[in-house]
Every structure is written in structure tokens, then in C-alpha cells.
Design a protein around this motif. Structure first.
Motif, mmCIF file in Angstrom:
data_model
loop_
_atom_site.group_PDB
_atom_site.id
_atom_site.type_symbol
_atom_site.label_atom_id
_atom_site.label_comp_id
_atom_site.label_asym_id
_atom_site.label_seq_id
_atom_site.Cartn_x
_atom_site.Cartn_y
_atom_site.Cartn_z
ATOM 1 N N ARG A 1 0.793 -1.246 0.000
ATOM 2 C CA ARG A 1 0.000 0.000 0.000
ATOM 3 C C ARG A 1 0.820 1.288 0.000
ATOM 4 N N ASP A 2 2.115 1.206 -0.191
ATOM 5 C CA ASP A 2 2.925 2.422 -0.310
ATOM 6 C C ASP A 2 4.105 2.186 -1.241
ATOM 7 N N LEU A 3 3.835 1.475 -2.352
ATOM 8 C CA LEU A 3 4.899 1.248 -3.324
ATOM 9 C C LEU A 3 5.226 2.558 -4.024
ATOM 10 N N LYS A 4 6.495 2.895 -4.034
ATOM 11 C CA LYS A 4 7.021 4.082 -4.702
ATOM 12 C C LYS A 4 8.521 3.861 -4.823
ATOM 13 N N PRO A 5 9.194 4.610 -5.674
ATOM 14 C CA PRO A 5 10.625 4.357 -5.898
ATOM 15 C C PRO A 5 11.464 4.339 -4.615
ATOM 16 N N GLU A 6 11.119 5.168 -3.663
ATOM 17 C CA GLU A 6 11.882 5.217 -2.411
ATOM 18 C C GLU A 6 11.791 3.927 -1.610
ATOM 19 N N ASN A 7 10.786 3.112 -1.897
ATOM 20 C CA ASN A 7 10.586 1.863 -1.172
ATOM 21 C C ASN A 7 10.974 0.626 -1.980
ATOM 22 N N VAL A 8 11.659 0.845 -3.094
ATOM 23 C CA VAL A 8 12.128 -0.250 -3.934
ATOM 24 C C VAL A 8 13.653 -0.156 -4.015
ATOM 25 N N LEU A 9 14.328 -1.188 -3.535
ATOM 26 C CA LEU A 9 15.789 -1.224 -3.535
ATOM 27 C C LEU A 9 16.284 -2.391 -4.367
ATOM 28 N N LEU A 10 17.541 -2.340 -4.736
ATOM 29 C CA LEU A 10 18.203 -3.453 -5.410
ATOM 30 C C LEU A 10 19.330 -3.945 -4.520
ATOM 31 N N ASP A 11 19.480 -5.267 -4.417
ATOM 32 C CA ASP A 11 20.608 -5.797 -3.658
ATOM 33 C C ASP A 11 21.824 -5.895 -4.582
ATOM 34 N N TYR A 12 22.908 -6.454 -4.075
ATOM 35 C CA TYR A 12 24.152 -6.504 -4.840
ATOM 36 C C TYR A 12 24.048 -7.367 -6.100
ATOM 37 N N LYS A 13 23.024 -8.219 -6.178
ATOM 38 C CA LYS A 13 22.789 -9.044 -7.369
ATOM 39 C C LYS A 13 21.671 -8.459 -8.237
ATOM 40 N N PHE A 14 21.251 -7.235 -7.913
ATOM 41 C CA PHE A 14 20.180 -6.527 -8.620
ATOM 42 C C PHE A 14 18.811 -7.182 -8.456
ATOM 43 N N ASN A 15 18.621 -7.893 -7.348
ATOM 44 C CA ASN A 15 17.304 -8.411 -6.995
ATOM 45 C C ASN A 15 16.511 -7.281 -6.357
ATOM 46 N N VAL A 16 15.246 -7.188 -6.694
ATOM 47 C CA VAL A 16 14.379 -6.151 -6.130
ATOM 48 C C VAL A 16 14.023 -6.511 -4.692
ATOM 49 N N LYS A 17 14.142 -5.523 -3.820
ATOM 50 C CA LYS A 17 13.771 -5.679 -2.414
ATOM 51 C C LYS A 17 12.823 -4.547 -2.046
ATOM 52 N N LEU A 18 11.676 -4.877 -1.486
ATOM 53 C CA LEU A 18 10.722 -3.869 -1.031
ATOM 54 C C LEU A 18 10.980 -3.574 0.441
#
Length: 117
Positions: free
Chosen positions: A6-23
């Protein structure tokens, strides 16, 4: 998994060192059962689905999918599809689904956005 962010936005989407998406930041999240609707309006207005802004009961999966579509649009074009400094005007264009896809967008992207937003 039965959780709506309920609060997806770019600031809440990260990439780990393998470029996996982390919320991150599940402060507005909620647990729900299949087929259940929710009614609490929350999150950032520019990323919120129309039904959430109007206070209607909403499908949790669909509001997160909408927000993901707004994030995708912003990633592809560098700006938000729904943005206006006047809150009432912002809510109106979100409710009406009024957005423009730049002419350089591929047909596939345009089609995908039209299905998500």
C-alpha cells in the motif's frame, strides 16, 4: 503471500548486490485473505489507485499493481503519470486515469501501462 504493501514508490524499492528487487517500509502494509477487500486509504497520493482515493473497498493486489505501474512509468520516462500540485486536481486525473505516454514509448510498453493503470 497475503500481504499488501500500500505504499509502493521508488523510495521503497531497492536493489541488492545481485540486482534483486527488495521492497522496504511495510509500515502501511496489511495482511489479507484471498477475496477480501480493504477500505483504508493510505500511501502516497501520486501512486495511489483510484479506488483507494475514493474510499471504495479495494482489491489489495490491484492497488499494489497500480502503484507498481506508476513506478514503472516513472522509471521509463523520468516523471510521474499523475502529478499536480493541486490535490483535488491530482485526485481527479487519477480517478479518470488521465495520463499520456510519450511518443517514443514502445508499443509493448504502452500496452502494458494501459493494462496496469
Amino acid at each position: 503471500m497475503g500481504v499488501v504493501h500500500r505504499d509502493l514508490k521508488p523510495e521503497n524499492v531497492l536493489l541488492d548486490y545481485k540486482f534483486n528487487v527488495k521492497l522496504i517500509d511495510f509500515g502501511l502494509s496489511n495482511i489479507f485473505a484471498k477475496g477480501e477487500t480493504l477500505s483504508t486509504a493510505c500511501g502516497s497520493p501520486c501512486y495511489a489507485a483510484p479506488e483507494m482515493l475514493t474510499g471504495q473497498p479495494y482489491d489489495p493486489l490491484k492497488v499494489d499493481l497500480w502503484s507498481a505501474g506508476v513506478v514503472l512509468y516513472a522509471m521509463c520516462f523520468g516523471y510521474l503519470p499523475f502529478d499536480n500540485p493541486d490535490s483535488s486536481e491530482l485526485y481527479r486525473i487519477i480517478r479518470e486515469g488521465v495520463y499520456e505516454v510519450p511518443s517514443h514509448a514502445s508499443e509493448a510498453l504502452t500496452d502494458l501501462l494501459s493494462k496496469i493503470l
